[in-house]
Design an enzyme around this catalytic site. Structure first.
Site, PDB file in Angstrom:
ATOM      1  N   LYS A  11       0.843  -1.201   0.000  1.00 59.16           N
ATOM      2  CA  LYS A  11       0.000   0.000   0.000  1.00 59.16           C
ATOM      3  C   LYS A  11       0.884   1.260   0.000  1.00 59.16           C
ATOM      4  CE  LYS A  11      -3.740  -2.523   2.279  1.00 59.16           C
ATOM      5  NZ  LYS A  11      -4.823  -2.497   3.301  1.00 59.16           N
ATOM      6  N   TYR A  51     -12.055  -3.699  -3.743  1.00 62.98           N
ATOM      7  CA  TYR A  51     -12.672  -3.617  -2.417  1.00 62.98           C
ATOM      8  C   TYR A  51     -14.197  -3.680  -2.486  1.00 62.98           C
ATOM      9  CZ  TYR A  51      -8.193  -2.528  -0.137  1.00 62.98           C
ATOM     10  OH  TYR A  51      -6.911  -2.591   0.384  1.00 62.98           O
ATOM     11  N   ARG A  87      -0.988 -14.487   4.261  1.00 58.64           N
ATOM     12  CA  ARG A  87      -1.856 -13.855   5.270  1.00 58.64           C
ATOM     13  C   ARG A  87      -1.230 -14.009   6.658  1.00 58.64           C
ATOM     14  NH1 ARG A  87      -6.528 -10.974   3.919  1.00 58.64           N
ATOM     15  NH2 ARG A  87      -7.571 -11.852   5.729  1.00 58.64           N
ATOM     16  N   ASN A 118      -2.002  -0.245   6.818  1.00 58.54           N
ATOM     17  CA  ASN A 118      -1.454  -1.485   7.366  1.00 58.54           C
ATOM     18  C   ASN A 118      -0.544  -2.202   6.361  1.00 58.54           C
ATOM     19  OD1 ASN A 118      -3.356  -2.435   5.630  1.00 58.54           O
ATOM     20  ND2 ASN A 118      -4.627  -3.450   7.165  1.00 58.54           N
ATOM     21  N   HIS A 121      -1.755  -5.788   1.355  1.00 62.88           N
ATOM     22  CA  HIS A 121      -2.962  -6.571   1.109  1.00 62.88           C
ATOM     23  C   HIS A 121      -2.544  -7.941   0.625  1.00 62.88           C
ATOM     24  CE1 HIS A 121      -6.784  -7.955  -0.560  1.00 62.88           C
ATOM     25  NE2 HIS A 121      -6.058  -8.382  -1.579  1.00 62.88           N
ATOM     26  N   GLU A 132      -8.604 -10.915  -8.137  1.00 69.21           N
ATOM     27  CA  GLU A 132      -7.731  -9.764  -7.878  1.00 69.21           C
ATOM     28  C   GLU A 132      -6.551  -9.716  -8.859  1.00 69.21           C
ATOM     29  OE1 GLU A 132      -6.810 -10.248  -3.732  1.00 69.21           O
ATOM     30  OE2 GLU A 132      -8.840  -9.698  -3.107  1.00 69.21           O
TER      31      GLU A 132
HETATM   32  P1  DAT Z   1      -7.439  -7.470   5.518  1.00 72.37           P
HETATM   33  O1  DAT Z   1      -6.662  -6.410   4.756  1.00 72.37           O
HETATM   34  O2  DAT Z   1      -6.695  -7.887   6.746  1.00 72.37           O
HETATM   35  O3  DAT Z   1      -7.890  -8.605   4.643  1.00 72.37           O
HETATM   36  P2  DAT Z   1     -10.190  -6.519   5.396  1.00 72.37           P
HETATM   37  O4  DAT Z   1     -10.312  -7.225   4.092  1.00 72.37           O
HETATM   38  O5  DAT Z   1     -11.219  -6.792   6.441  1.00 72.37           O
HETATM   39  O6  DAT Z   1      -8.757  -6.749   6.057  1.00 72.37           O
HETATM   40  O7  DAT Z   1     -10.230  -4.945   5.147  1.00 72.37           O
HETATM   41  C1  DAT Z   1      -9.598  -4.377   4.017  1.00 72.37           C
HETATM   42  C2  DAT Z   1      -8.862  -3.141   4.452  1.00 72.37           C
HETATM   43  O8  DAT Z   1      -9.792  -2.162   4.912  1.00 72.37           O
HETATM   44  C3  DAT Z   1      -7.914  -3.366   5.622  1.00 72.37           C
HETATM   45  O9  DAT Z   1      -6.651  -3.797   5.206  1.00 72.37           O
HETATM   46  C4  DAT Z   1      -7.880  -2.018   6.270  1.00 72.37           C
HETATM   47  C5  DAT Z   1      -9.256  -1.456   6.028  1.00 72.37           C
HETATM   48  N1  DAT Z   1     -10.126  -1.673   7.174  1.00 72.37           N
HETATM   49  C6  DAT Z   1     -10.716  -2.837   7.548  1.00 72.37           C
HETATM   50  N2  DAT Z   1     -11.453  -2.667   8.656  1.00 72.37           N
HETATM   51  C7  DAT Z   1     -11.329  -1.358   8.988  1.00 72.37           C
HETATM   52  C8  DAT Z   1     -11.864  -0.534  10.026  1.00 72.37           C
HETATM   53  N3  DAT Z   1     -12.667  -1.027  10.960  1.00 72.37           N
HETATM   54  N4  DAT Z   1     -11.501   0.779  10.042  1.00 72.37           N
HETATM   55  C9  DAT Z   1     -10.692   1.294   9.098  1.00 72.37           C
HETATM   56  N5  DAT Z   1     -10.168   0.583   8.085  1.00 72.37           N
HETATM   57  C10 DAT Z   1     -10.479  -0.722   8.030  1.00 72.37           C
HETATM   58 MG    MG Z   2      -9.232  -8.581   2.955  1.00 73.56          MG
END
Ligand code: DAT
Ligand code: MG
Length: 138
Positions: A11, A51, A87, A118, A121, A132
């Site tokens: 990212k 997303y 992961r 974070n 991805h 993807e």
């Molecule tokens: P991951 O990236 O661990 O698969 P995810 O698919 O649930 O997590 O979410 C995609 C991204 O969205 C994640 O990397 C960061 C953001 N995100 C997820 N939950 C969030 C939240 N509660 N507040 C802010 N950003 C969030």
């Molecule tokens: Mg995810």
């Protein structure tokens, strides 16, 4: 045994903090093979597809804005169980809580309310990885 592919994104925070080499190096060091990699600027259209499961959630717009804020690196890694393995290497979503030893746990932290910063991805299933990879490497 089946060889999988996963889509990894570094990212904008990872690229701007000059962590691209360290992150790719961790994945290679675990033993996965780099199949393709490129530095690029995401488009809103790519992010809407990528997303799509999060459209409508409160963090969706800030997440897209963040992903558009600077260059990203898209990579394909290959290996047995690489989806699960990456992961595990990435760590849990919130970098503050992510375990030490993981990419997010070692290299990430909370910056205000921006959980989305974070670093990486990784695809979460074979269906996601195929979808993807098509978005970022078509
Ligand atoms: P991951 O990236 O661990 O698969 P995810 O698919 O649930 O997590 O979410 C995609 C991204 O969205 C994640 O990397 C960061 C953001 N995100 C997820 N939950 C969030 C939240 N509660 N507040 C802010 N950003 C969030
Ligand atoms: Mg995810």
């Amino acid at each position: 045994m089946s060889i999988e592919r996963t889509l990894v994104l570094i990212k904008p925070d990872g690229v701007s903090r000059s962590l691209t080499g360290s992150i790719l190096g961790r994945v290679e060091a675990k033993g996965y093979n780099l199949v393709d990699v490129k530095l690029m600027n995401a488009t809103r259209g790519q992010l809407e597809q990528h997303y799509e499961e999060h459209i409508g959630k409160p963090f969706y717009e800030p997440l897209v804005e963040f992903m558009l804020s600077g260059p990203i690196v898209a990579a394909i890694f290959e290996g047995e169980r690489v989806i699960e393995g990456f992961r595990s290497l990435a760590g849990s979503t919130e970098p503050t809580a992510a375990a030490p030893g993981t990419i997010r746990g070692d290299l990430g932290r909370d910056w205000g309310l921006k959980v989305q910063q974070n670093l990486v991805h990784g695809s979460d299933s074979t269906e996601s990885s195929e979808r993807e990879i098509g978005i970022w490497f078509s």
